[in-house]
Design a protein around this motif. Structure first.
Motif, mmCIF file in Angstrom:
data_model
loop_
_atom_site.group_PDB
_atom_site.id
_atom_site.type_symbol
_atom_site.label_atom_id
_atom_site.label_comp_id
_atom_site.label_asym_id
_atom_site.label_seq_id
_atom_site.Cartn_x
_atom_site.Cartn_y
_atom_site.Cartn_z
ATOM 1 N N PRO A 24 -5.340 60.133 -5.398
ATOM 2 C CA PRO A 24 -6.013 58.804 -4.908
ATOM 3 C C PRO A 24 -7.387 58.867 -5.930
ATOM 4 C CG PRO A 24 -6.050 60.549 -3.043
ATOM 5 C CD PRO A 24 -5.429 60.927 -4.097
ATOM 6 N N GLU A 25 -7.841 57.674 -6.084
ATOM 7 C CA GLU A 25 -8.953 57.454 -6.722
ATOM 8 C C GLU A 25 -10.227 58.144 -6.070
ATOM 9 O OE1 GLU A 25 -9.673 56.702 -9.888
ATOM 10 O OE2 GLU A 25 -7.377 56.282 -10.437
ATOM 11 N N TYR A 26 -10.308 57.817 -4.771
ATOM 12 C CA TYR A 26 -11.599 58.406 -3.965
ATOM 13 C C TYR A 26 -10.982 58.961 -2.674
ATOM 14 C CZ TYR A 26 -11.015 53.818 -1.613
ATOM 15 O OH TYR A 26 -10.635 52.762 -0.976
ATOM 16 N N ILE A 27 -11.992 59.717 -2.210
ATOM 17 C CA ILE A 27 -11.467 60.024 -0.659
ATOM 18 C C ILE A 27 -13.000 60.059 0.118
ATOM 19 C CG2 ILE A 27 -10.714 62.399 0.693
ATOM 20 C CD1 ILE A 27 -9.045 63.035 -1.762
ATOM 21 N N VAL A 28 -12.826 59.784 1.140
ATOM 22 C CA VAL A 28 -14.040 59.675 1.904
ATOM 23 C C VAL A 28 -14.122 60.581 3.274
ATOM 24 C CG1 VAL A 28 -15.395 57.982 3.312
ATOM 25 C CG2 VAL A 28 -14.343 57.045 1.462
ATOM 26 N N GLY A 29 -15.304 60.848 3.449
ATOM 27 C CA GLY A 29 -15.497 61.586 4.700
ATOM 28 C C GLY A 29 -15.269 63.137 4.930
ATOM 29 N N ASP A 30 -14.759 63.598 5.969
ATOM 30 C CA ASP A 30 -14.605 64.974 6.001
ATOM 31 C C ASP A 30 -13.416 65.427 5.154
ATOM 32 O OD1 ASP A 30 -16.133 65.966 8.309
ATOM 33 O OD2 ASP A 30 -14.914 64.505 9.355
ATOM 34 N N ALA A 31 -12.624 64.812 4.765
ATOM 35 C CA ALA A 31 -11.464 65.014 3.811
ATOM 36 C C ALA A 31 -11.967 65.424 2.297
ATOM 37 C CB ALA A 31 -10.438 64.150 3.370
ATOM 38 N N ALA A 32 -13.246 64.650 2.068
ATOM 39 C CA ALA A 32 -13.995 64.964 0.905
ATOM 40 C C ALA A 32 -14.536 66.113 0.660
ATOM 41 C CB ALA A 32 -14.987 63.637 0.422
ATOM 42 N N LEU A 33 -15.240 66.539 1.757
ATOM 43 C CA LEU A 33 -15.931 67.846 1.798
ATOM 44 C C LEU A 33 -14.736 69.107 1.627
ATOM 45 C CD1 LEU A 33 -18.411 67.064 4.609
ATOM 46 C CD2 LEU A 33 -18.759 67.120 2.294
ATOM 47 N N ARG A 34 -13.548 68.887 2.018
ATOM 48 C CA ARG A 34 -12.479 69.842 2.004
ATOM 49 C C ARG A 34 -11.844 69.953 0.726
ATOM 50 N NH1 ARG A 34 -14.560 74.016 5.147
ATOM 51 N NH2 ARG A 34 -14.981 73.216 7.150
#
Length: 714
Positions: free
Chosen positions: A236-246
């Motif tokens: 994906p081009e971007y990931i948001v929230g908790d998933a982004a921190l992991r």
């Protein structure tokens, strides 16, 4: 015989003829005559001439007509069935019930947003608690954030001797050693046992004990990392929230974390254009609506209303942009705004209170009475839990912490440091001693490392920075400020008109005189102003501060209002104290100097400054505010913090030995979500709430509608 001369010749020869030298008769300003045609005009003097008020009146009238028709229908139906009709009580307050005329729960169609620097609280007004989403977005990049910047906290190059005093500079070493010495004195005054070599014991242990390696099959705790597709093109081009921190640091492709909000305002340092930072901010809100609330079909959003919780000292350009995005892009049915301090009193059920919101990167202070913020009392301090975490890590590294490569820009290290601060941070010296602790470092693709380390007073000295903010690092807090986002200016004279308060001016004055690191010397080219400026500024009142000189500069007076039509100054930093005020007081700094100042002040001094400006000469109000100080926000959960703050306030104001009271929210409410809870109470009110802004009003007036709709002086 001389001939007879004419009168004109006599005037010319005798010097009596009048000549016009284009000079005025007087230096007094000439007042033009009043235009008698418009003298008795009624333009914008009646409510029916203002669109916002006319629409409210029409809405109430339609609601009454519908209610009358329903009553007639019910009366006729009752007569046909032989059942007596009971007239409804006209004295009932419609705002007490959340059921509208159609018996539908009004709050179930209202979304509450409370964005912050670290987290976004979002949920329906009928939810008991909100959903918490980290205010972060990860985008594909050639490098991660840890690869683009030097490790955080920033280290200095050590000499051959490698003394720890050189690790973070001489200033930090001096501040840290002074705080440690004062802490030992404080413990001795409390009859606590103090060992003279506690610091040496900690340093010796941390230097001698290495890390233990734990194999993967022996580690009982497994981190759920965000899995990415094997094909880079499908990622994906971007990931948001908790998933982004992991997302793993060495992921393929690489991702970089962006935080659209920093220190309570939009992050202009990590972005290159205004559209990018605004896009990421609202993209996080959009994804949260879809994933957390389950509203994946955007067509359904037109049936929902939105409540945005904004800071007490807000930026008008950003609030107007939030309104535009919510109406135009998201398509909400209606939108309204509420200030954080007012929402806190709504959630706690307080009528009067001094609200202290201890957030991640800012601390807001404001006095609220009867559902309205006292404008003169608003304060926004640019430090919070992130500064405490950074200082806690620096103190541990200063004491030769055995995990020396800790970097707050790495995702797993950032989460680890926050966990350590929350676990060992305290404001109680009762159990402070040299103690051994254990932590585990888990990074993707690496074996787990177990560290046995010792701590002494770092867990208390780090949050003590709220009362000694010079220990915090303020050097980068104004980087790129106003590079992308312009400030709001007055429509008529072009002067900046973001809200400002006398209490905030006192904070800036204190920072200039007492905290050198809060003054930035590098100006930034200001952003291009918007083509359509916003509205007028909040007026300020001159008032003397009745605080001791060491807590409030030198008892300076607040600048008085000015209507001078000078062009707007170059903007590079903190909201301008001179936006709507100028002063002849020589003790106050000029406006250009305040443009580059981070608002920093000890917490107890800032609270007393806010209360002093809110109460003025009213002794009864002062006592009421001193007795209702409420701590909210994540950092307010620090053990014994309210007790320590109360002791500091009583020491500063000994004339009020019994009136001062610092407490947490009542009813066992979580202080982190109290503001959102108050917003949900506000959003659950029925349609009689006059602060709602609809699409028709936005289409006709745009951002100017905020002058008529918000529940405070815009």
């Amino acid at each position: 015989m001389v001939g007879k001369k004419s009168g004109r010749a006599l005037l010319r020869e005798e010097g009596l003829q009048r000549t016009d030298n284009n000079m005025e008769f007087s230096t007094w300003p000439q007042v033009n005559m009043i235009n008698q045609k418009n003298y008795y005009t009624e333009f914008l003097k009646r409510d029916d001439q203002v669109l916002a008020l006319r629409l409210q009146h029409d809405e109430r009238l339609d609601r009454r007509k519908k209610a009358a028709v329903d009553i007639d229908r019910a009366r006729a139906q009752g007569a046909a069935d032989g059942v007596p009709f009971v007239e409804p009580d006209p004295e009932l307050d419609e705002d007490d019930a959340m059921d509208d005329i159609d018996s539908e729960n009004f709050g179930s169609k209202t979304i509450i947003f409370h964005p912050g620097s670290a987290n976004l609280r979002v949920g329906l007004a009928t939810d008991a608690i909100p959903k918490t989403v980290p205010m972060v977005i990860a985008r594909k990049s050639q490098h991660t954030e840890s690869e683009l910047s030097e490790p955080l906290p920033k280290r200095q190059k050590l000499s051959k001797e490698g003394a720890t005093e050189e690790l973070f500079g001489e200033d930090f070493a001096t501040q840290y050693n002074t705080m440690a010495t004062d802490f030992r004195t404080f413990r001795r005054s409390n009859k606590r046992r103090v060992l003279p070599n506690s610091r040496e014991l900690v340093q010796k242990w941390n230097t001698a004990v290495p890390a233990d390696i734990i194999s993967e099959h022996n580690d009982r705790v497994h981190v759920e990392w965000t899995e990415l597709p094997a094909d880079r093109k499908q990622a994906p081009e971007y990931i948001v929230g908790d998933a982004a921190l992991r997302i793993p640091e060495r992921s393929s492709p690489k991702y970089r974390l962006y935080w659209p909000m920093r220190y309570g305002w939009l992050n202009e340092e990590d972005y290159t254009t205004r559209n990018m930072v605004i896009r990421d901010f609202f993209l996080i809100l959009e994804e949260s609506i879809k994933t957390e609330l389950g509203l994946r079909n955007r067509r359904e959003w037109s049936q929902y209303s939105a409540v945005f919780v904004i800071p007490d000292l807000y930026e008008k350009v950003f609030v107007a942009e939030m309104l535009r995005q919510a109406i135009v892009e998201f398509g909400f049915q209606r939108v309204c705004f509420i200030q954080e301090s007012v929402a806190a009193t709504f959630g706690a059920g307080y009528g009067i209170s001094c609200v202290v919101d201890m957030g991640h990167m800012k601390t807001g202070i404001a006095c609220v009475e009867d559902g309205m913020v006292i404008e003169e009392s608003r304060i926004n301090l640019k430090y919070g839990g992130a500064d405490v975490t950074d200082t806690f890590v620096r103190m541990m590294l200063f004491d030769k912490f055995n995990y020396q490569e800790l970097n707050l820009l790495r995702r797993h290290d950032m989460l680890l440091a926050k966990e350590l601060r929350e676990t060992y941070g305290t404001m109680s010296d009762e159990n402070i001693s040299v103690q051994q602790h254990t932590m585990y470092v888990r990074a993707h693709g690496e074996q787990t490392r177990k560290y046995d380390f010792k701590l002494y007073d770092e867990g208390m000295l780090a949050p003590l920075g709220y009362f000694r903010p010079a220990i915090f690092d303020h050097t980068d807090k104004l980087n790129a400020r106003r590079k992308l986002i312009p400030r709001s200016t007055d429509l008529y004279d072009g002067r900046p008109n973001d809200p400002m308060s006398p209490a905030q001016l006192a904070v800036l004055d204190y920072a200039i005189k007492n905290i050198p690191s809060a003054v930035t010397a590098t100006p930034v080219k200001p952003a291009r102003p918007l083509p359509t400026p916003m509205s007028i500024s909040t007026p300020s009142k001159a008032r003397l501060l009745g605080l001791p000189p060491h807590m409030n500069g030198n008892g300076d007076t607040t600048p008085a209002s000015s209507v001078a039509g000078s062009p707007p100054p170059e903007d590079m930093g903190t909201p301008q104290p001179g936006d709507a005020t100028e002063s002849s007081d020589p003790t106050l700094p000029d406006t250009d100097a305040l443009d580059l100042v981070v608002p920093i002040m000890p917490l107890h001094s800032a609270i007393l400054t806010s209360i002093e400006h809110a109460s003025g000469l009213d002794e009864r109000r002062r006592r009421d505010l001193l007795g209702s100080i409420m701590l909210i926000g994540g950092m307010s959960k620090t053990p014994a913090f309210h007790t320590y703050l109360e002791a500091q306030l009583r020491a500063a104001m000994p004339q009020y030995p019994k009136e001062i009271l610092v407490a947490r929210p009542p009813k066992e409410l979580d202080p982190e979500i109290l503001v959102w809870k108050g917003g949900s109470v506000f959003g659950g009110l029925r349609v009689t709430n006059d602060s709602w802004i609809g699409g028709v009003e936005w289409d006709r007036l745009g951002g100017r509608i905020l002058n008529y709709k918000v529940l405070w002086h815009w």
